[in-house]
Design a protein around this motif. Structure first.
Motif, PDB file in Angstrom:
ATOM      1  N   LEU A 102     -40.407  -2.347  26.481  1.00  0.00           N
ATOM      2  CA  LEU A 102     -41.571  -3.216  26.316  1.00  0.00           C
ATOM      3  C   LEU A 102     -41.812  -3.498  24.839  1.00  0.00           C
ATOM      4  O   LEU A 102     -42.290  -2.628  24.103  1.00  0.00           O
ATOM      5  CB  LEU A 102     -42.811  -2.562  26.945  1.00  0.00           C
ATOM      6  CG  LEU A 102     -44.152  -3.242  26.685  1.00  0.00           C
ATOM      7  CD1 LEU A 102     -44.158  -4.677  27.213  1.00  0.00           C
ATOM      8  CD2 LEU A 102     -45.297  -2.433  27.294  1.00  0.00           C
ATOM      9  N   ALA A 103     -41.431  -4.694  24.382  1.00  0.00           N
ATOM     10  CA  ALA A 103     -41.670  -5.133  23.004  1.00  0.00           C
ATOM     11  C   ALA A 103     -41.155  -4.127  21.977  1.00  0.00           C
ATOM     12  O   ALA A 103     -41.776  -3.900  20.943  1.00  0.00           O
ATOM     13  CB  ALA A 103     -43.155  -5.420  22.790  1.00  0.00           C
ATOM     14  N   THR A 104     -40.028  -3.492  22.282  1.00  0.00           N
ATOM     15  CA  THR A 104     -39.373  -2.617  21.308  1.00  0.00           C
ATOM     16  C   THR A 104     -38.832  -3.459  20.154  1.00  0.00           C
ATOM     17  O   THR A 104     -38.573  -4.663  20.308  1.00  0.00           O
ATOM     18  CB  THR A 104     -38.212  -1.867  21.960  1.00  0.00           C
ATOM     19  OG1 THR A 104     -37.343  -2.825  22.597  1.00  0.00           O
ATOM     20  CG2 THR A 104     -38.702  -0.866  22.992  1.00  0.00           C
ATOM     21  N   THR A 105     -38.662  -2.841  18.989  1.00  0.00           N
ATOM     22  CA  THR A 105     -38.052  -3.525  17.856  1.00  0.00           C
ATOM     23  C   THR A 105     -37.229  -2.545  17.046  1.00  0.00           C
ATOM     24  O   THR A 105     -37.563  -1.365  16.940  1.00  0.00           O
ATOM     25  CB  THR A 105     -39.102  -4.160  16.916  1.00  0.00           C
ATOM     26  OG1 THR A 105     -40.034  -3.163  16.497  1.00  0.00           O
ATOM     27  CG2 THR A 105     -39.841  -5.304  17.578  1.00  0.00           C
ATOM     28  N   GLY A 106     -36.137  -3.049  16.459  1.00  0.00           N
ATOM     29  CA  GLY A 106     -35.340  -2.266  15.527  1.00  0.00           C
ATOM     30  C   GLY A 106     -34.492  -1.201  16.196  1.00  0.00           C
ATOM     31  O   GLY A 106     -34.163  -1.258  17.386  1.00  0.00           O
ATOM     32  N   ASP A 107     -34.149  -0.193  15.420  1.00  0.00           N
ATOM     33  CA  ASP A 107     -33.259   0.893  15.845  1.00  0.00           C
ATOM     34  C   ASP A 107     -34.110   2.002  16.454  1.00  0.00           C
ATOM     35  O   ASP A 107     -34.709   2.798  15.733  1.00  0.00           O
ATOM     36  CB  ASP A 107     -32.475   1.400  14.633  1.00  0.00           C
ATOM     37  CG  ASP A 107     -31.394   2.392  15.006  1.00  0.00           C
ATOM     38  OD1 ASP A 107     -31.246   2.675  16.212  1.00  0.00           O
ATOM     39  OD2 ASP A 107     -30.714   2.902  14.098  1.00  0.00           O
ATOM     40  N   VAL A 108     -34.142   2.082  17.776  1.00  0.00           N
ATOM     41  CA  VAL A 108     -35.091   2.968  18.455  1.00  0.00           C
ATOM     42  C   VAL A 108     -34.453   4.209  19.076  1.00  0.00           C
ATOM     43  O   VAL A 108     -35.161   5.144  19.456  1.00  0.00           O
ATOM     44  CB  VAL A 108     -35.899   2.200  19.522  1.00  0.00           C
ATOM     45  CG1 VAL A 108     -36.810   1.176  18.857  1.00  0.00           C
ATOM     46  CG2 VAL A 108     -34.977   1.525  20.531  1.00  0.00           C
ATOM     47  N   LEU A 109     -33.110   4.228  19.228  1.00  0.00           N
ATOM     48  CA  LEU A 109     -32.429   5.380  19.812  1.00  0.00           C
ATOM     49  C   LEU A 109     -31.322   5.851  18.883  1.00  0.00           C
ATOM     50  O   LEU A 109     -30.614   5.031  18.285  1.00  0.00           O
ATOM     51  CB  LEU A 109     -31.806   5.017  21.170  1.00  0.00           C
ATOM     52  CG  LEU A 109     -32.729   4.518  22.281  1.00  0.00           C
ATOM     53  CD1 LEU A 109     -31.915   4.214  23.533  1.00  0.00           C
ATOM     54  CD2 LEU A 109     -33.818   5.526  22.585  1.00  0.00           C
ATOM     55  N   ASN A 110     -31.162   7.185  18.777  1.00  0.00           N
ATOM     56  CA  ASN A 110     -30.043   7.708  17.993  1.00  0.00           C
ATOM     57  C   ASN A 110     -28.769   7.712  18.849  1.00  0.00           C
ATOM     58  O   ASN A 110     -28.792   7.331  20.025  1.00  0.00           O
ATOM     59  CB  ASN A 110     -30.362   9.093  17.425  1.00  0.00           C
ATOM     60  CG  ASN A 110     -30.559  10.158  18.501  1.00  0.00           C
ATOM     61  OD1 ASN A 110     -29.970  10.103  19.580  1.00  0.00           O
ATOM     62  ND2 ASN A 110     -31.398  11.146  18.212  1.00  0.00           N
ATOM     63  N   ASP A 111     -27.660   8.149  18.278  1.00  0.00           N
ATOM     64  CA  ASP A 111     -26.383   8.076  18.989  1.00  0.00           C
ATOM     65  C   ASP A 111     -26.387   8.876  20.285  1.00  0.00           C
ATOM     66  O   ASP A 111     -25.848   8.426  21.313  1.00  0.00           O
ATOM     67  CB  ASP A 111     -25.250   8.576  18.085  1.00  0.00           C
ATOM     68  CG  ASP A 111     -24.961   7.635  16.927  1.00  0.00           C
ATOM     69  OD1 ASP A 111     -25.455   6.488  16.957  1.00  0.00           O
ATOM     70  OD2 ASP A 111     -24.258   8.048  15.986  1.00  0.00           O
ATOM     71  N   THR A 112     -26.981  10.076  20.266  1.00  0.00           N
ATOM     72  CA  THR A 112     -27.031  10.910  21.466  1.00  0.00           C
ATOM     73  C   THR A 112     -27.870  10.261  22.553  1.00  0.00           C
ATOM     74  O   THR A 112     -27.502  10.257  23.741  1.00  0.00           O
ATOM     75  CB  THR A 112     -27.599  12.295  21.123  1.00  0.00           C
ATOM     76  OG1 THR A 112     -26.763  12.912  20.133  1.00  0.00           O
ATOM     77  CG2 THR A 112     -27.672  13.178  22.353  1.00  0.00           C
ATOM     78  N   SER A 158     -39.634  -8.728  22.714  1.00  0.00           N
ATOM     79  CA  SER A 158     -38.802  -8.338  21.564  1.00  0.00           C
ATOM     80  C   SER A 158     -37.788  -7.242  21.884  1.00  0.00           C
ATOM     81  O   SER A 158     -37.202  -6.659  20.971  1.00  0.00           O
ATOM     82  CB  SER A 158     -39.683  -7.916  20.389  1.00  0.00           C
ATOM     83  OG  SER A 158     -40.551  -6.862  20.742  1.00  0.00           O
ATOM     84  N   ALA A 159     -37.538  -6.986  23.167  1.00  0.00           N
ATOM     85  CA  ALA A 159     -36.390  -6.130  23.516  1.00  0.00           C
ATOM     86  C   ALA A 159     -35.096  -6.738  22.996  1.00  0.00           C
ATOM     87  O   ALA A 159     -34.107  -6.024  22.792  1.00  0.00           O
ATOM     88  CB  ALA A 159     -36.313  -5.935  25.028  1.00  0.00           C
TER      89      ALA A 159
END
Length: 249
Positions: free
Chosen positions: A77-87, A107-108
């Motif tokens: 829901l309207a996420t932006t940018g780098d939100v999850l790490n590699d794991t 903004s997904a």
């Protein structure tokens, strides 16, 4: 579940068994949309109406195998940018490959630019947008659930995203916007835009890597989440992503 209770819920273990479980994820590492809270409330109301569980988190630590096995649909829901790490990214990929669902709102597509798998999942990548304005929204397909009450063409006020070309050739389009009906020009100084041309997609779906993905670019303002047509459109996407049902041929 009351909205105040949902704010304190961490998982689905103690919730009653319902149609399916939806994790709403709204972490932002860039622009933070003030309408996120309205979006969360709207999805919770849809859960109450259509008998599914909803948990909301802004922390990415819940993207692990043990937690995601409880979840049928993850909503960005309207996420932006780098939100999850590699794991966390790897856990989310395994989740989709198990036949689960993804829903992206607004903004997904302005999320995880350096993760090719996600870019293919969400379908297109955000580029730029002009000022919020009224335009003519058009239904491209009635095979997908949630557009039953929407007229073929209607005036709609939102933030109209320009996108890259499709990241996956298997997208099925649901809604588009008529560029003749609004001013498509954008100027952010270092970046300019002039629309997408004859066909400007707004919502789509696909089967991807074993799972299902639905995206809608609508949802910038608080008022949109109170619109019954948008609520039906959004539930259609959640329902299909969770179950694979609802498409008519």
């Amino acid at each position: 579940m009351l909205f105040s209770q949902m704010l304190h819920a961490t998982g689905f273990e103690h919730m009653p068994k319902k149609q399916f479980n939806v994790l709403v994820f709204s972490k932002t590492a860039g622009w933070h949309h003030p309408s996120i809270l309205s979006g969360v409330k709207a999805i919770q109301q849809l859960g109450d109406k259509h008998f599914f569980n909803v948990v909301w988190h802004e922390e990415s630590r819940y993207f692990n195998d043990d937690y995601l096995k409880q979840v049928d649909v993850v909503v960005f829901l309207a996420t932006t940018g780098d939100v999850l790490n590699d794991t966390e990214q790897a856990a989310f990929e395994r989740y989709i490959k198990q036949g689960k669902g993804f829903v992206g709102i607004h903004s997904a597509t302005d999320t995880e630019y350096d993760w090719p798998w996600y870019q293919q999942l969400v379908g297109h990548t955000f580029v730029i947008h002009p000022e919020i304005q009224t335009a003519r929204l058009q239904v491209e397909s009635r095979q997908f659930p949630g557009v039953e009450s929407m007229p073929d063409s209607l005036l709609w006020t939102d933030e109209w995203y320009d996108f890259t070309v499709a990241r996956n050739p298997k997208l099925h389009y649901i809604l588009s916007v008529d560029e003749k009906s609004y001013d498509t020009h954008s100027d952010w100084g270092t970046k300019q835009g002039k629309g997408m041309g004859e066909f400007h997609p707004i919502a789509w779906y696909q089967e991807y890597d074993g799972g299902r993905a639905f995206y809608t670019a609508l949802g910038h303002t608080d008022a949109v989440y109170q619109d019954v047509l948008f609520q039906a459109h959004l539930y259609g996407g959640i329902y299909w992503a969770a179950t694979g049902k609802g498409i008519t041929r």
